[in-house]
Motif scaffolding. Sequence first.
Motif, mmCIF file in Angstrom:
data_model
loop_
_atom_site.group_PDB
_atom_site.id
_atom_site.type_symbol
_atom_site.label_atom_id
_atom_site.label_comp_id
_atom_site.label_asym_id
_atom_site.label_seq_id
_atom_site.Cartn_x
_atom_site.Cartn_y
_atom_site.Cartn_z
ATOM 1 N N THR A 85 0.828 -1.204 0.000
ATOM 2 C CA THR A 85 0.000 0.000 0.000
ATOM 3 C C THR A 85 0.862 1.254 0.000
ATOM 4 O OG1 THR A 85 -1.700 -1.193 1.234
ATOM 5 C CG2 THR A 85 -1.858 1.210 1.191
ATOM 6 N N ILE A 86 1.906 1.260 0.820
ATOM 7 C CA ILE A 86 2.814 2.411 0.870
ATOM 8 C C ILE A 86 3.503 2.612 -0.472
ATOM 9 C CG2 ILE A 86 4.933 3.297 1.925
ATOM 10 C CD1 ILE A 86 4.023 1.933 4.533
ATOM 11 N N LYS A 87 3.843 1.519 -1.147
ATOM 12 C CA LYS A 87 4.477 1.610 -2.461
ATOM 13 C C LYS A 87 3.564 2.321 -3.455
ATOM 14 C CE LYS A 87 6.726 -1.179 -6.043
ATOM 15 N NZ LYS A 87 7.118 -2.559 -6.458
ATOM 16 N N VAL A 88 2.280 1.997 -3.424
ATOM 17 C CA VAL A 88 1.321 2.684 -4.299
ATOM 18 C C VAL A 88 1.244 4.160 -3.926
ATOM 19 C CG1 VAL A 88 -1.093 2.831 -5.022
ATOM 20 C CG2 VAL A 88 -0.028 0.594 -4.689
ATOM 21 N N PHE A 89 1.149 4.453 -2.640
ATOM 22 C CA PHE A 89 1.034 5.842 -2.174
ATOM 23 C C PHE A 89 2.242 6.673 -2.596
ATOM 24 C CE2 PHE A 89 1.675 9.161 1.035
ATOM 25 C CZ PHE A 89 0.435 9.776 1.030
ATOM 26 N N ASP A 90 3.420 6.087 -2.549
ATOM 27 C CA ASP A 90 4.651 6.807 -2.883
ATOM 28 C C ASP A 90 4.937 6.889 -4.382
ATOM 29 O OD1 ASP A 90 5.159 7.266 -0.226
ATOM 30 O OD2 ASP A 90 6.530 5.565 0.011
ATOM 31 N N SER A 91 4.114 6.247 -5.200
ATOM 32 C CA SER A 91 4.411 6.165 -6.636
ATOM 33 C C SER A 91 3.997 7.407 -7.417
ATOM 34 C CB SER A 91 3.723 4.938 -7.240
ATOM 35 O OG SER A 91 2.306 5.070 -7.194
ATOM 36 N N PHE A 92 3.326 8.357 -6.761
ATOM 37 C CA PHE A 92 2.931 9.601 -7.428
ATOM 38 C C PHE A 92 2.889 10.710 -6.387
ATOM 39 C CE2 PHE A 92 -0.837 7.202 -6.272
ATOM 40 C CZ PHE A 92 -1.571 8.113 -5.533
ATOM 41 N N SER A 115 -14.019 4.549 -4.829
ATOM 42 C CA SER A 115 -13.451 3.524 -3.959
ATOM 43 C C SER A 115 -12.661 2.524 -4.794
ATOM 44 C CB SER A 115 -14.569 2.808 -3.190
ATOM 45 O OG SER A 115 -14.043 1.789 -2.366
ATOM 46 N N ILE A 116 -11.438 2.204 -4.335
ATOM 47 C CA ILE A 116 -10.582 1.269 -5.069
ATOM 48 C C ILE A 116 -10.055 0.219 -4.100
ATOM 49 C CG2 ILE A 116 -8.507 1.012 -6.486
ATOM 50 C CD1 ILE A 116 -8.805 4.042 -7.091
ATOM 51 N N GLN A 117 -10.343 -1.043 -4.374
ATOM 52 C CA GLN A 117 -9.794 -2.154 -3.615
ATOM 53 C C GLN A 117 -8.473 -2.581 -4.261
ATOM 54 O OE1 GLN A 117 -11.131 -3.376 -0.821
ATOM 55 N NE2 GLN A 117 -13.027 -2.177 -0.901
ATOM 56 N N GLN A 118 -7.422 -2.679 -3.457
ATOM 57 C CA GLN A 118 -6.108 -2.988 -4.020
ATOM 58 C C GLN A 118 -6.087 -4.341 -4.739
ATOM 59 O OE1 GLN A 118 -2.906 -2.420 -1.266
ATOM 60 N NE2 GLN A 118 -1.329 -2.583 -2.835
ATOM 61 N N ASP A 119 -6.893 -5.266 -4.306
ATOM 62 C CA ASP A 119 -6.946 -6.579 -4.967
ATOM 63 C C ASP A 119 -7.609 -6.512 -6.337
ATOM 64 O OD1 ASP A 119 -5.652 -7.973 -2.951
ATOM 65 O OD2 ASP A 119 -7.507 -8.315 -1.840
ATOM 66 N N GLU A 120 -8.382 -5.436 -6.570
ATOM 67 C CA GLU A 120 -9.176 -5.373 -7.794
ATOM 68 C C GLU A 120 -8.766 -4.222 -8.720
ATOM 69 O OE1 GLU A 120 -13.137 -4.998 -6.407
ATOM 70 O OE2 GLU A 120 -13.101 -6.878 -5.262
ATOM 71 N N GLY A 121 -8.382 -3.089 -8.144
ATOM 72 C CA GLY A 121 -8.074 -1.913 -8.951
ATOM 73 C C GLY A 121 -6.666 -1.410 -8.722
ATOM 74 N N ALA A 122 -6.374 -0.233 -9.268
ATOM 75 C CA ALA A 122 -5.022 0.305 -9.176
ATOM 76 C C ALA A 122 -5.037 1.812 -9.389
ATOM 77 C CB ALA A 122 -4.110 -0.359 -10.205
ATOM 78 N N LEU A 123 -3.949 2.466 -8.938
ATOM 79 C CA LEU A 123 -3.661 3.866 -9.219
ATOM 80 C C LEU A 123 -2.284 3.915 -9.869
ATOM 81 C CD1 LEU A 123 -4.695 5.483 -5.801
ATOM 82 C CD2 LEU A 123 -6.025 5.475 -7.912
ATOM 83 N N VAL A 124 -2.218 4.456 -11.098
ATOM 84 C CA VAL A 124 -0.971 4.412 -11.854
ATOM 85 C C VAL A 124 -0.656 5.807 -12.383
ATOM 86 C CG1 VAL A 124 0.254 3.387 -13.806
ATOM 87 C CG2 VAL A 124 -1.424 2.028 -12.531
#
Length: 230
Positions: A85-92, A115-124
Amino acid sequence: MQRQISRLNKDKGDILTNRQSPQRKTQFISDLKTGASVNDLFAVCEKRAPRPYSDKPGLYFGLLVCDKTGSIPVRFWGREDQSATIKVFDSFLEGDVIEVRRGIVKRYQDQTQISIQQDEGALVRSDNFDGRDFISSLETQKIEFLFSRLKEEIASIEDQQLRKLVQTVFEDQRFVSAYKQCPSSRTHHHNYLGGNLQHTIHVVSLCRAICENYPGIRKDLLVCAAILHD
């Protein structure tokens, strides 16, 4: 704000262009309905640090994203693996444009959010976008009219040294090109292209009205300050 403008301003000072065959948005915030699936680009206005769940392992975090039609909160619900989760948060960063993948529009505490579930969606994070999708704008004719008003205000400054000071700033054509396009804030007043120019004219007008009521004020100094204050 400067970082946000620079992220959306990819082509020689032109905030409206992006060289890499820009991807255009198809889903705008003003059109999102509860239950809709979200797969599109959004600008990150604010990031809120990851927080632990109260009843299970893992982290979640919040964002405020925007486009030219408005803003909406995002909730990213992480897995038990906190590092992921932290990796996603720090990616932008704030000011970046991100692609929301497989988000769902929901209502929570009388507020619409994505709403985004990490198992299903993503932020890129994305570099392929068109700035016109993210920041609303005054019409070009309106911007040129306001700038002509600004030049009239500069010419009306009677103090030669103060007038020369302001003229020197606005003789820089590269600066002028960027200044005409600049918003005045990220999420509050005059937050659109041309907004800072419009805000400046409003402040100058207020200052002139104040001078009418208080004759002892150094009008030229006040007008000069109003023009340059942002």
